[in-house]
Design a protein around this motif. Structure first.
Motif, PDB file in Angstrom:
ATOM      1  N   GLY A  31      69.143  24.917  31.997  1.00  0.00           N
ATOM      2  CA  GLY A  31      69.421  23.616  32.415  1.00  0.00           C
ATOM      3  C   GLY A  31      68.722  22.507  31.073  1.00  0.00           C
ATOM      4  N   THR A  32      67.380  22.472  31.724  1.00  0.00           N
ATOM      5  CA  THR A  32      66.605  21.624  31.046  1.00  0.00           C
ATOM      6  C   THR A  32      66.474  21.800  29.331  1.00  0.00           C
ATOM      7  N   GLY A  33      66.601  22.872  28.990  1.00  0.00           N
ATOM      8  CA  GLY A  33      66.577  23.001  27.474  1.00  0.00           C
ATOM      9  C   GLY A  33      67.789  22.480  26.962  1.00  0.00           C
TER      10      GLY A  33
ATOM     11  N   LEU B  22      85.889  34.647  41.915  1.00  0.00           N
ATOM     12  CA  LEU B  22      85.577  34.444  40.414  1.00  0.00           C
ATOM     13  C   LEU B  22      86.283  33.239  39.792  1.00  0.00           C
ATOM     14  N   ARG B  23      87.820  33.253  40.180  1.00  0.00           N
ATOM     15  CA  ARG B  23      88.387  32.125  39.674  1.00  0.00           C
ATOM     16  C   ARG B  23      87.686  30.739  40.074  1.00  0.00           C
ATOM     17  N   THR B  24      87.354  30.532  41.197  1.00  0.00           N
ATOM     18  CA  THR B  24      86.870  29.493  41.903  1.00  0.00           C
ATOM     19  C   THR B  24      85.572  29.128  40.829  1.00  0.00           C
ATOM     20  N   VAL B  25      84.660  30.115  40.727  1.00  0.00           N
ATOM     21  CA  VAL B  25      83.356  29.949  39.936  1.00  0.00           C
ATOM     22  C   VAL B  25      83.794  29.431  38.453  1.00  0.00           C
ATOM     23  N   PRO B  31      84.132  22.090  33.663  1.00  0.00           N
ATOM     24  CA  PRO B  31      83.746  20.601  33.338  1.00  0.00           C
ATOM     25  C   PRO B  31      82.320  20.594  32.407  1.00  0.00           C
ATOM     26  N   GLY B  32      81.447  21.397  32.884  1.00  0.00           N
ATOM     27  CA  GLY B  32      80.093  21.730  32.259  1.00  0.00           C
ATOM     28  C   GLY B  32      80.341  22.241  31.112  1.00  0.00           C
ATOM     29  N   LEU B  33      80.846  23.561  30.969  1.00  0.00           N
ATOM     30  CA  LEU B  33      81.224  23.824  29.783  1.00  0.00           C
ATOM     31  C   LEU B  33      81.884  23.290  28.682  1.00  0.00           C
ATOM     32  N   LEU B  34      82.812  22.440  29.262  1.00  0.00           N
ATOM     33  CA  LEU B  34      83.728  21.705  28.220  1.00  0.00           C
ATOM     34  C   LEU B  34      82.729  20.616  27.815  1.00  0.00           C
ATOM     35  N   TRP B  35      82.237  20.071  28.493  1.00  0.00           N
ATOM     36  CA  TRP B  35      81.009  18.741  28.202  1.00  0.00           C
ATOM     37  C   TRP B  35      80.262  19.376  27.161  1.00  0.00           C
ATOM     38  N   LEU B  36      79.504  20.554  27.410  1.00  0.00           N
ATOM     39  CA  LEU B  36      78.408  21.085  26.518  1.00  0.00           C
ATOM     40  C   LEU B  36      78.940  21.548  25.366  1.00  0.00           C
ATOM     41  N   GLY B  37      80.114  22.253  25.388  1.00  0.00           N
ATOM     42  CA  GLY B  37      80.815  22.706  24.092  1.00  0.00           C
ATOM     43  C   GLY B  37      81.158  21.373  23.307  1.00  0.00           C
TER      44      GLY B  37
END
Lengths: 412, 300
Positions: A31-33, B22-25, B31-37
């Protein structure tokens, strides 16, 4: 995460440990990385669009001025008369009434380099950056003109441009002013605290007096600081000086920095150090000192060194993708009316580039305004103008090489 | 506490989760993956591409061509090794200072503050209500040569008469320490606050004196907070340039200052990109080494 669970000491202690596991080292590192790297990247996010080496210049946009009665202007902060009470720009309001063109004003430019970094990707592709007038200092105006990122002006629609000061009529990056028109100008010179240095300062060499050690600051604008030092060494900065001349001046700066004579190299923030007293003498800008004296009591002196100072200008330009060139020209023409220019000069306090504005201000009924007409930092005297020079446009790789060397000396 | 514990259990049972779970996960991850991607992975590749470019030869600043010139990295390291050293020296010093100041503070808030606990926590966070740059500028006023702090220190002859506190490494480290202190205190606090007080009592019952209990019980149990706090302080501190720019001089510049100057002033994007990459790599290596060393069995 798949590790076997240990037998806890007590249910409470187990809860503590499990809760901590939710915050495990691994998730923490991930996370922080990512956060740290993301932040580091965000700072450089535009680098992807900022590169490439195409030779073809973008084409100017179709002018739809007649249909879209609007003009968007990006300028520097505190650079247009502003009415605190009505929260409007009086001269701009008058322009809208007079021409029926809706003008949007945005203090979008903080410094040349970062604004250029922001818009250059779009300019290269000939895209509309959403601004029809932008304002760049000489060297950056030179760069965008050379790159073909700005539109050629139709001087026929800017008849008032004949009012420009003679010194500014022709510049080496735009002879005949076909692409640019000066917005405001200023000097870089030397300024000092009159209480601490009643005898004043006459030359750049005076800044290196031992008694001023650690109390001197110079500008981070290369052309002003090194320009002043070079002039002090007898080099003509608007002439064809060599890289050795530049290097000699840089050596002086490096020596004074490393010996601690110069405390810091600053952008606009040297003003705060003048106020706090950390800086007693500086290489600074004329308009800043006029404003400082107006706000904090008449404490500082400003002079153009006997060997000469620099004259710089900020120039209005029409970006290549702007679809409102004719409206932009109408705006430029309006601000070159002496009456309007006088109104702006009364607020901005930099050198007014429009002839005739001084007479109008001097005739003003407002005593304060009439007095400003006598301020040599707003309406320069012939003697001052004879002493100042414009730093010549750097050619070829000089721009990158000189800046790189200058930044190295600044510790960057 | 009870609210957190079941969640930890759920994560552990993940491998045996049904398809629906799994689907819920996955939906939660999107959102997080899209943002970071979009804002991290893609720029990372562009940055890598930029870092091996060379000037196009047109002489116009900002024009570069891709030549896969890996030597850029070597040039950057040999030219700026001093800046790297300084960056990490300052950030390690500041992190250590933050820990030294932050640990007692977090301990006090967690165990001894009583009803003042919330107030103290708000006070720790309060500086965030003003802008980072403004707070740093304020330090310049506070530490100015004629300001009351420096004048009084000079008056009692603690520092020499001609000494300036700003425009020095001392001011830069102090500025970083000050600006990042909350990032140290908050994780420390949340870690300390979760410690079961009975464990500490038990330490006393087993004839441990105050220091022994701190060393054997409290500190080890607060290790997640220490690791989190030091990382949250160290990582941004080593990339920081605001403190060095405002409180330092030309001999205290850090890597961040060079990146800024190369990117905006010199318009030398490849060098700026290579610098950023090397900084990231060094931080990553240091952090991995640190976490491995700091990590003990009891932690996992």
């Amino acid at each position: 995460m798949t590790q076997r669970r240990r037998r806890p000491l007590s249910p409470e202690a187990a809860a503590v440990i499990r809760a901590q596991r939710g915050f495990s080292r691994r998730s923490l590192l991930g996370g922080t990385g990512a956060l740290g790297l993301g932040a580091a990247l965000a700072a450089c996010g535009t680098s992807g669009t900022a590169t490439g080496g195409s030779d073809s210049k973008p084409a100017a946009a179709q002018d739809t001025s007649a249909k879209d009665k609007m003009v968007n202007w990006a300028n520097w902060t505190l650079y247009l008369d502003y009415d605190e009470n009505t929260k409007t720009y009086p001269t701009l309001e008058a322009f809208q009434k007079q021409t029926g063109i809706e003008a949007t004003y945005d203090e979008a430019i903080e410094d040349n380099d970062s604004y250029y970094g922001k818009i250059q990707g779009q300019l290269r592709n000939g895209q509309d950056i959403g601004k029809d007038v932008i304002v760049f200092t000489d060297y950056m105006a030179a760069r965008v003109i050379e790159q073909g990122y700005v539109q050629k002006l139709d001087l026929g629609s800017i008849p008032n441009s004949k009012n420009i000061l003679d010194n500014l009529k022709t510049v080496d990056f735009d002879s005949g002013r076909n692409y640019s028109l000066t917005w405001q100008s200023g000097y870089a010179g030397i300024a000092w605290n009159k209480e601490k240095l009643p005898q004043g300062i006459k030359s750049v060499d005076d800044l290196w007096r031992p008694s001023l050690k650690g109390r001197v600051e110079v500008l981070s604008e290369m052309r002003d600081t090194l320009g002043l030092i070079m002039l002090g060494q007898g080099v003509d900065i608007s002439g064809d000086f060599s890289s050795d001349d530049f290097g000699n001046a840089l050596d002086v700066l490096e020596k004074q920095l490393n010996e601690g004579q110069i405390r810091q190299v600053k952008g606009n923030s040297y003003k705060e150090d003048l106020i706090s007293g950390d800086a007693v003498a500086v290489i600074g800008w004329s308009g800043d000192i006029t404003q400082l004296n107006a706000e904090n009591g008449d404490k500082w002196g400003f002079a153009i060194p006997e060997a000469g100072g620099t004259l710089w200008s900020d120039n209005m330009l029409v970006p290549i993708g702007s679809p409102h060139k004719a409206n932009a020209e109408a705006l430029m023409n309006y601000y070159y009316e002496p009456e309007v220019a006088a109104e702006v000069a009364a607020y901005v306090n930099y050198i007014c580039p429009v002839k005739g504005a001084q007479e109008i201000m001097a005739a003003s009924k407002d005593k304060e305004l009439a007095a400003l007409a006598g301020n040599a930092n707003i309406f320069p005297t012939a003697a001052d103008l004879a002493k100042v020079k414009v730093f010549r446009t750097l050619k070829g790789t000089e721009q990158t090489d000189f800046t790189s060397e200058f930044q190295r000396v600044l510790g960057n | 506490m009870a609210a957190i514990a079941p969640r930890a259990d759920a994560t552990e049972e993940l491998p045996r989760a049904t398809g629906r779970q799994l689907r819920t996960v996955l939906i939660l991850l999107v959102p997080g993956l899209l943002w970071l991607g979009i804002f991290f992975v893609v720029p990372l590749f562009t940055l890598a591409g930029t870092s091996t470019q060379t000037p196009s030869g047109s002489g116009i600043p900002g024009e570069f061509v891709q030549t896969f010139h890996l030597a850029n990295y070597w040039d950057v390291i040999s030219e700026y090794k001093g800046h790297f050293g300084r960056s990490f020296l300052y950030s390690i010093l500041a992190t250590a200072l933050c820990l030294a100041i932050g640990y007692p503070l977090a301990y006090l808030i967690a165990f001894r503050a009583g009803r003042a606990r919330n107030l103290l926590l708000v006070l720790v966070v309060a500086p965030f209500f003003t802008s980072f740059v403004l707070r740093t500028l304020a330090w310049r006023q506070i530490l100015s040569d004629d300001g009351w702090v420096v004048s009084s220190l000079k008056w009692v002859h603690v520092i020499p008469q001609d000494m300036a506190v700003t425009a020095s490494p001392l001011a830069v480290v102090a500025g970083i320490t000050y600006n990042f202190l909350p990032f140290m205190v908050l994780p420390l606090y949340s870690s300390l606050e979760r410690i079961d007080p009975r464990l500490i009592e038990a330490g006393g019952d087993l004839y441990g004196n105050g220091f022994a209990v701190l060393r054997k019980v409290t500190f080890p149990l607060s290790m997640p907070g220490v690791v989190a706090g030091t990382l949250l302080t160290f990582i941004p501190a080593s990339g920081d340039y605001v403190n060095a720019a405002l409180l330092g001089n030309n001999r205290t510049t850090m890597v961040g200052n060079v990146v800024e100057s190369r990117f905006f002033r010199v318009v030398d994007y490849p060098t700026a990109a290579a610098l950023s990459f090397i900084l990231m790599a060094i931080i990553l290596v240091l952090v991995v080494l640190y976490v491995r060393r700091a990590g003990t069995e009891e932690l996992v």
